[in-house]
Design a protein around this motif. Structure first.
Motif, mmCIF file in Angstrom:
data_model
loop_
_atom_site.group_PDB
_atom_site.id
_atom_site.type_symbol
_atom_site.label_atom_id
_atom_site.label_comp_id
_atom_site.label_asym_id
_atom_site.label_seq_id
_atom_site.Cartn_x
_atom_site.Cartn_y
_atom_site.Cartn_z
ATOM 1 N N LEU A 1 -42.411 -44.977 -39.885
ATOM 2 C CA LEU A 1 -41.606 -44.230 -38.541
ATOM 3 C C LEU A 1 -42.370 -42.820 -38.732
ATOM 4 O O LEU A 1 -41.914 -42.713 -40.138
ATOM 5 C CB LEU A 1 -40.766 -44.627 -38.070
ATOM 6 C CG LEU A 1 -40.309 -46.013 -38.438
ATOM 7 C CD1 LEU A 1 -38.500 -46.334 -37.587
ATOM 8 C CD2 LEU A 1 -41.298 -46.685 -36.670
ATOM 9 N N SER A 2 -41.697 -41.987 -38.192
ATOM 10 C CA SER A 2 -41.377 -40.386 -38.722
ATOM 11 C C SER A 2 -40.111 -39.879 -37.578
ATOM 12 O O SER A 2 -39.916 -40.318 -36.449
ATOM 13 C CB SER A 2 -42.490 -39.517 -37.891
ATOM 14 O OG SER A 2 -42.971 -39.866 -36.526
ATOM 15 N N VAL A 3 -39.760 -38.872 -37.933
ATOM 16 C CA VAL A 3 -38.964 -38.556 -37.400
ATOM 17 C C VAL A 3 -38.498 -37.629 -36.083
ATOM 18 O O VAL A 3 -40.007 -36.043 -36.829
ATOM 19 C CB VAL A 3 -37.697 -37.472 -38.755
ATOM 20 C CG1 VAL A 3 -36.654 -36.282 -38.198
ATOM 21 C CG2 VAL A 3 -36.774 -38.328 -39.675
ATOM 22 N N ARG A 4 -38.640 -37.907 -35.228
ATOM 23 C CA ARG A 4 -39.511 -36.938 -33.942
ATOM 24 C C ARG A 4 -38.353 -35.736 -33.456
ATOM 25 O O ARG A 4 -38.164 -34.781 -32.908
ATOM 26 C CB ARG A 4 -39.659 -37.629 -32.995
ATOM 27 C CG ARG A 4 -38.842 -38.552 -31.692
ATOM 28 C CD ARG A 4 -39.506 -39.333 -31.262
ATOM 29 N NE ARG A 4 -38.656 -40.234 -30.518
ATOM 30 C CZ ARG A 4 -38.146 -40.671 -29.926
ATOM 31 N NH1 ARG A 4 -37.945 -38.975 -29.033
ATOM 32 N NH2 ARG A 4 -37.273 -40.810 -28.915
ATOM 33 N N ASP A 5 -36.994 -36.192 -33.984
ATOM 34 C CA ASP A 5 -36.181 -35.145 -32.633
ATOM 35 C C ASP A 5 -34.796 -35.359 -33.702
ATOM 36 O O ASP A 5 -34.416 -36.393 -34.541
ATOM 37 C CB ASP A 5 -35.985 -35.406 -31.749
ATOM 38 C CG ASP A 5 -35.047 -34.539 -30.964
ATOM 39 O OD1 ASP A 5 -35.460 -32.778 -31.400
ATOM 40 O OD2 ASP A 5 -35.657 -34.363 -29.597
ATOM 41 N N VAL A 6 -33.851 -34.775 -33.246
ATOM 42 C CA VAL A 6 -32.078 -34.666 -33.412
ATOM 43 C C VAL A 6 -31.154 -34.644 -32.420
ATOM 44 O O VAL A 6 -31.733 -34.158 -31.462
ATOM 45 C CB VAL A 6 -31.194 -33.700 -34.234
ATOM 46 C CG1 VAL A 6 -30.408 -33.932 -34.777
ATOM 47 C CG2 VAL A 6 -32.353 -33.026 -35.401
ATOM 48 N N LYS A 7 -30.584 -36.181 -33.015
ATOM 49 C CA LYS A 7 -29.955 -35.881 -31.875
ATOM 50 C C LYS A 7 -28.015 -36.259 -31.573
ATOM 51 O O LYS A 7 -27.236 -35.787 -30.528
ATOM 52 C CB LYS A 7 -29.995 -38.158 -31.534
ATOM 53 C CG LYS A 7 -27.997 -39.081 -30.375
ATOM 54 C CD LYS A 7 -28.785 -40.631 -30.710
ATOM 55 C CE LYS A 7 -28.006 -40.861 -29.120
ATOM 56 N NZ LYS A 7 -28.087 -41.750 -29.001
ATOM 57 N N GLU A 8 -27.614 -36.214 -32.878
ATOM 58 C CA GLU A 8 -26.227 -35.542 -32.950
ATOM 59 C C GLU A 8 -26.241 -35.107 -34.613
ATOM 60 O O GLU A 8 -26.790 -35.874 -35.504
ATOM 61 C CB GLU A 8 -25.539 -36.783 -32.999
ATOM 62 C CG GLU A 8 -23.725 -36.312 -33.032
ATOM 63 C CD GLU A 8 -23.095 -37.995 -32.390
ATOM 64 O OE1 GLU A 8 -23.384 -39.042 -32.403
ATOM 65 O OE2 GLU A 8 -22.064 -37.513 -32.317
ATOM 66 N N VAL A 9 -25.135 -34.246 -34.790
ATOM 67 C CA VAL A 9 -25.166 -33.729 -35.877
ATOM 68 C C VAL A 9 -23.354 -33.340 -35.788
ATOM 69 O O VAL A 9 -22.408 -33.304 -35.334
ATOM 70 C CB VAL A 9 -25.383 -31.996 -35.929
ATOM 71 C CG1 VAL A 9 -25.512 -31.309 -37.473
ATOM 72 C CG2 VAL A 9 -27.144 -32.097 -36.173
ATOM 73 N N THR A 10 -23.069 -33.767 -37.075
ATOM 74 C CA THR A 10 -21.361 -33.184 -37.300
ATOM 75 C C THR A 10 -21.280 -33.272 -38.650
ATOM 76 O O THR A 10 -21.498 -33.220 -39.690
ATOM 77 C CB THR A 10 -20.918 -34.705 -37.272
ATOM 78 O OG1 THR A 10 -20.616 -35.394 -36.488
ATOM 79 C CG2 THR A 10 -19.115 -34.589 -37.876
ATOM 80 N N ILE B 1 -25.969 -35.701 -40.330
ATOM 81 C CA ILE B 1 -27.234 -36.157 -38.587
ATOM 82 C C ILE B 1 -27.875 -37.225 -38.314
ATOM 83 O O ILE B 1 -28.056 -37.870 -38.965
ATOM 84 C CB ILE B 1 -27.830 -34.975 -39.260
ATOM 85 C CG1 ILE B 1 -27.286 -33.786 -39.703
ATOM 86 C CG2 ILE B 1 -29.376 -35.095 -37.801
ATOM 87 C CD1 ILE B 1 -28.324 -32.286 -40.055
ATOM 88 N N THR B 2 -27.583 -37.620 -36.704
ATOM 89 C CA THR B 2 -28.515 -38.701 -36.379
ATOM 90 C C THR B 2 -29.517 -38.379 -35.684
ATOM 91 O O THR B 2 -29.850 -37.153 -35.567
ATOM 92 C CB THR B 2 -27.999 -39.401 -35.111
ATOM 93 O OG1 THR B 2 -26.261 -39.954 -35.789
ATOM 94 C CG2 THR B 2 -28.195 -41.055 -34.600
#
Length: 242
Positions: free
Chosen positions: A188-197, A238-239
């Motif tokens: 797979l490849s990372v395409r975006d960020v959903k959530e950051v804490t 990070i999600t």
């Protein structure tokens, strides 16, 4: 007549629920995510030191204890100002008066305990030059302070913010690197960020100091104090969407 009107409405609502719910479930099940954590740590030299000193006096008369304490504390503060410490860098952080029981020197058991009043005035000194910590402690003790509570080496607000930003960048880079490795391993490849804490914090170093009154005739030695290092850290969770 009302039964014929309500029945079509209920049927229509049932149709909508059958259409909407499966679409929502399908979107959730197809969402692929990777959760990673990253930590950034910056170690540096402190540029601030906080020293807590106190004057403690005792007397059977509470007013006498207060007067003696005030005279000694004024002497301490004047000595600190003469050493170059400004009023902005000196502040009172505590003042207390309470009664204590002390053992007397009488040979009679009923007279061996005495009630005295203990007055404690606590002062916080902030230095921008950490190399002067030992000298300031000596000045305070020589002029009437009889307790040094603690020494804390820290960073100024400006440096703390700057190093915190660096630590956060390092944490994010680590988190993204881990996510890329895991995603590639799964095809797979990372395409975006959903959530950051964001977490983590800044941890100053501190050292305790046990003060001792100089006895008459005792040679006075300079107090050695080493600043050491302080650590600024930050963590992120990070999600990522794949």
């Amino acid at each position: 007549m009302r039964k014929h009107i309500l029945t079509p409405l209920l049927a229509l609502l049932l149709v909508f629920s059958l259409i909407v719910l499966p679409v929502s479930a399908e979107t959730t099940s197809n969402e692929r995510v990777i959760n990673t954590q990253g930590t950034g740590t910056i170690t540096t030299t402190p540029d601030r030191v906080e020293i807590s000193v106190a004057v403690m006096t005792e007397h059977a008369d509470v007013r006498a204890a207060q007067r003696e304490n005030a005279v000694k504390m004024n002497t301490v503060m004047n000595a600190l100002k003469n050493a170059g410490i400004t009023s902005d860098d000196i502040k009172t952080t505590g003042y207390s008066i309470y009664q204590v029981t002390k053992d007397g020197s009488s040979v009679f058991p009923t007279e061996r305990q005495a009630q005295v009043y203990r007055v404690t005035n606590t002062l916080m000194i902030t230095l921008k030059d950490t190399t002067k910590a030992g000298d300031i402690i000596d000045i305070a003790i020589e002029n009437g302070a009889n307790n040094v509570n603690y020494i804390s080496f820290t960073l100024s607000d400006e440096k703390q913010a700057s190093f915190r930003a660096e630590a956060l960048k390092e944490a994010v880079a680590q988190s993204r690197s881990d996510a890329d490795v895991v995603a590639a391993s799964l095809g797979l490849s990372v395409r975006d960020v959903k959530e950051v804490t964001i977490g983590g914090g800044y941890y100053p170093t501190s050292a305790r100091y046990d003060s001792m009154m100089y006895a008459a005739g005792m040679e006075k030695a300079a107090t050695p104090i080493e600043a050491g290092e302080v650590t600024v850290s930050a963590t992120v969770s990070i999600t990522y969407l794949c």
